[in-house]
Motif scaffolding. Structure first.
Motif, short mmCIF file in Angstrom:
data_model
loop_
_atom_site.label_atom_id
_atom_site.label_comp_id
_atom_site.label_asym_id
_atom_site.label_seq_id
_atom_site.Cartn_x
_atom_site.Cartn_y
_atom_site.Cartn_z
N UNK A 95 0.71 -1.24 -0.01
CA UNK A 95 0.08 0.01 0.07
C UNK A 95 0.84 1.27 -0.05
N UNK A 96 0.37 2.44 -0.54
CA UNK A 96 0.91 3.56 -0.13
C UNK A 96 0.56 3.98 1.39
N UNK A 97 1.48 4.17 2.45
CA UNK A 97 1.16 4.47 3.73
C UNK A 97 1.30 5.49 4.14
N UNK A 98 0.44 5.86 4.75
CA UNK A 98 0.74 7.53 5.59
C UNK A 98 0.37 7.78 6.86
N UNK A 99 0.99 8.43 7.42
CA UNK A 99 0.52 8.77 8.88
C UNK A 99 1.12 9.96 9.60
N UNK A 100 0.62 10.38 10.69
CA UNK A 100 0.90 11.57 11.14
C UNK A 100 1.07 11.42 12.57
N UNK A 101 2.31 12.21 13.14
CA UNK A 101 2.40 12.09 14.47
C UNK A 101 3.04 10.65 14.97
N UNK A 102 2.20 9.97 16.02
CA UNK A 102 2.49 8.61 16.19
C UNK A 102 2.10 7.72 15.07
N UNK A 103 1.02 7.77 14.30
CA UNK A 103 0.91 7.34 13.14
C UNK A 103 2.02 7.41 12.00
N UNK A 104 2.62 8.71 11.97
CA UNK A 104 3.63 8.67 11.13
C UNK A 104 5.09 8.07 11.49
N UNK A 118 5.21 -1.66 1.60
CA UNK A 118 4.96 -0.11 1.20
C UNK A 118 5.46 0.30 -0.06
N UNK A 119 4.51 0.82 -0.84
CA UNK A 119 4.97 1.37 -2.04
C UNK A 119 5.42 2.80 -2.20
N UNK A 120 4.68 3.72 -1.52
CA UNK A 120 4.98 4.78 -1.13
C UNK A 120 4.59 5.31 0.30
N UNK A 121 5.56 6.12 0.96
CA UNK A 121 5.48 6.63 2.18
C UNK A 121 5.29 8.02 2.41
N UNK A 122 4.31 8.30 3.41
CA UNK A 122 4.12 9.76 3.45
C UNK A 122 4.04 9.98 5.32
N UNK A 123 5.02 10.56 5.67
CA UNK A 123 4.94 10.81 7.16
C UNK A 123 4.95 12.32 7.53
N UNK A 124 4.06 12.40 8.11
CA UNK A 124 3.59 13.85 8.54
C UNK A 124 3.92 14.27 9.99
N UNK A 227 8.28 13.55 3.42
CA UNK A 227 8.13 13.98 4.75
C UNK A 227 7.54 15.35 4.82
N UNK A 228 6.68 15.52 5.79
CA UNK A 228 5.76 16.82 5.82
C UNK A 228 6.01 17.26 7.14
N UNK A 229 6.42 18.56 7.20
CA UNK A 229 6.53 19.22 8.66
C UNK A 229 5.75 20.22 8.57
N UNK A 230 5.23 20.71 9.79
CA UNK A 230 4.45 22.00 10.06
C UNK A 230 5.44 22.94 10.50
N UNK A 231 5.58 24.08 9.90
CA UNK A 231 6.48 25.27 9.92
C UNK A 231 6.40 25.67 11.33
N UNK A 232 5.23 25.59 12.07
CA UNK A 232 4.88 26.06 13.31
C UNK A 232 4.79 24.92 14.49
N UNK A 233 4.95 23.79 14.10
CA UNK A 233 4.79 22.58 15.09
C UNK A 233 5.62 22.78 16.25
N UNK A 234 4.81 22.66 17.51
CA UNK A 234 5.55 22.66 18.67
C UNK A 234 5.91 21.28 19.20
N UNK A 235 5.36 20.27 18.76
CA UNK A 235 5.30 18.95 19.13
C UNK A 235 6.51 18.23 18.47
N UNK A 236 6.66 18.42 17.08
CA UNK A 236 7.85 17.73 16.55
C UNK A 236 8.20 18.95 15.54
N UNK A 237 9.12 19.66 16.23
CA UNK A 237 9.81 20.91 15.44
C UNK A 237 10.25 20.53 14.02
N UNK A 238 10.04 21.25 12.98
CA UNK A 238 10.51 21.18 11.78
C UNK A 238 11.83 20.79 11.52
N UNK A 239 12.63 21.29 12.12
CA UNK A 239 14.10 20.87 12.19
C UNK A 239 14.40 19.53 12.15
#
Length: 280
Positions: A95-104, A118-124, A227-239
């Motif tokens: 599958x194409x597999x995506x997840x955010x935070x813990x799911x990421x 995993x065919x393609x991976x999206x981690x947010x 890999x997708x980051x939130x520029x203003x993410x306080x929990x998983x900083x984009x850096x």
């Protein structure tokens, strides 16, 4: 009718999930985060946008929504192994597999340890790309003091408090919708009893570090990755997300003008990026 209206079992425990779109289309499996979350809260808008081009499968993860918990202390590896078993249960080999935070973090783990799935991976804004949480010692002390159960009760009781708490996951708190607040309050009422995030943190967090830092293993990911980051993410900083990009061989990096929840804060922007990436 509940959002997750399909049912199966994984290792003898009930799982609720969404299965939308043509069955002959490429499968896209989406994993939500922890805490105040469930399949509908994070992925409803994305699933609706992607169901024309993909078979979109969105489970309530163990201990969330209408899915049974795993019991004990579910760490990241145990939850990610559950994903592989869930794919077997719904008849998806790859599958194409995506997840955010813990799911990421779960998606990253599957791509490392079960790459054939995993065919393609999206981690947010993914968990698993840093060794310590922001303000780690303070977060650890709050966990030990029982802050999470208190937060669940307050959010369940007060729309204003729920909006304020949800705003901490957004880059722009003004984008928090009334529907998102009410959905979060429903989840908070569930978590007062279920305490799923508490169990995850108890297995993953010590006073000094986070147990599952996948950074040393990221080079093993062979799937094309976004890999997708939130520029203003306080929990998983984009850096941290940007540094993870350098370790994954075939990886694209995107920083969106959001907090920790891009698919809810800027859904059109996130969906456009996801569609482009999955189309290759």
């Amino acid at each position: 009718m509940p959002y997750a209206d399909r049912h199966t079992q994984v290792a003898g425990r009930a799982v609720a999930y969404v299965d939308a779109g043509p069955r002959e289309a490429p499968p896209l499996v989406l994993l939500h985060g922890a805490g105040f979350d469930q399949a509908e809260l994070t992925w409803r808008l994305t699933a609706s946008a992607m169901r024309e081009s993909h078979r979109v499968i969105v489970p309530d993860l163990p201990g969330y929504g209408d899915s049974a918990s795993l019991g004990g202390r579910p760490d990241l590896a145990r939850l990610a192994d559950w994903v592989v078993r869930f794919l077997d249960a719904v008849g998806v080999a790859r599958a194409d597999l995506g997840g955010v935070s813990m799911g990421g973090g779960m998606a990253l783990w599957v791509a490392i340890h079960a790459p054939e799935r995993v065919r393609r991976l999206v981690a947010v804004c993914p968990y698993g790309v840093m060794s310590r949480a922001p303000h780690h010692r303070l977060a650890w002390a709050a966990l030990r003091a029982g802050a999470l159960p208190l937060a669940y009760r307050i959010a369940a009781a007060s729309p204003r408090a729920a909006r304020l708490g949800l705003g901490l996951s957004y880059g722009d708190p003004h984008r928090v919708s009334r529907k998102a607040v009410e959905e979060l309050r429903v989840t908070a009422r569930q978590q007062v009893q279920r305490r799923s995030f508490d169990a995850f943190l108890a297995s993953e967090m010590t006073s000094a570090r986070l147990k599952s830092d996948l950074t040393p293993e990221l080079h093993r990911i062979g799937a094309p990755t976004l890999l997708v980051a939130g520029r203003y993410d306080r929990l998983v900083p984009a850096v941290h997300v940007k540094r993870a990009r350098e370790r994954i061989p075939d990886c694209r990096y995107l920083a969106l003008p959001t907090g920790h929840w891009p698919m809810r804060e800027r859904p059109e922007m996130f969906q456009q990026a996801l569609s482009r990436f999955l189309a290759g």
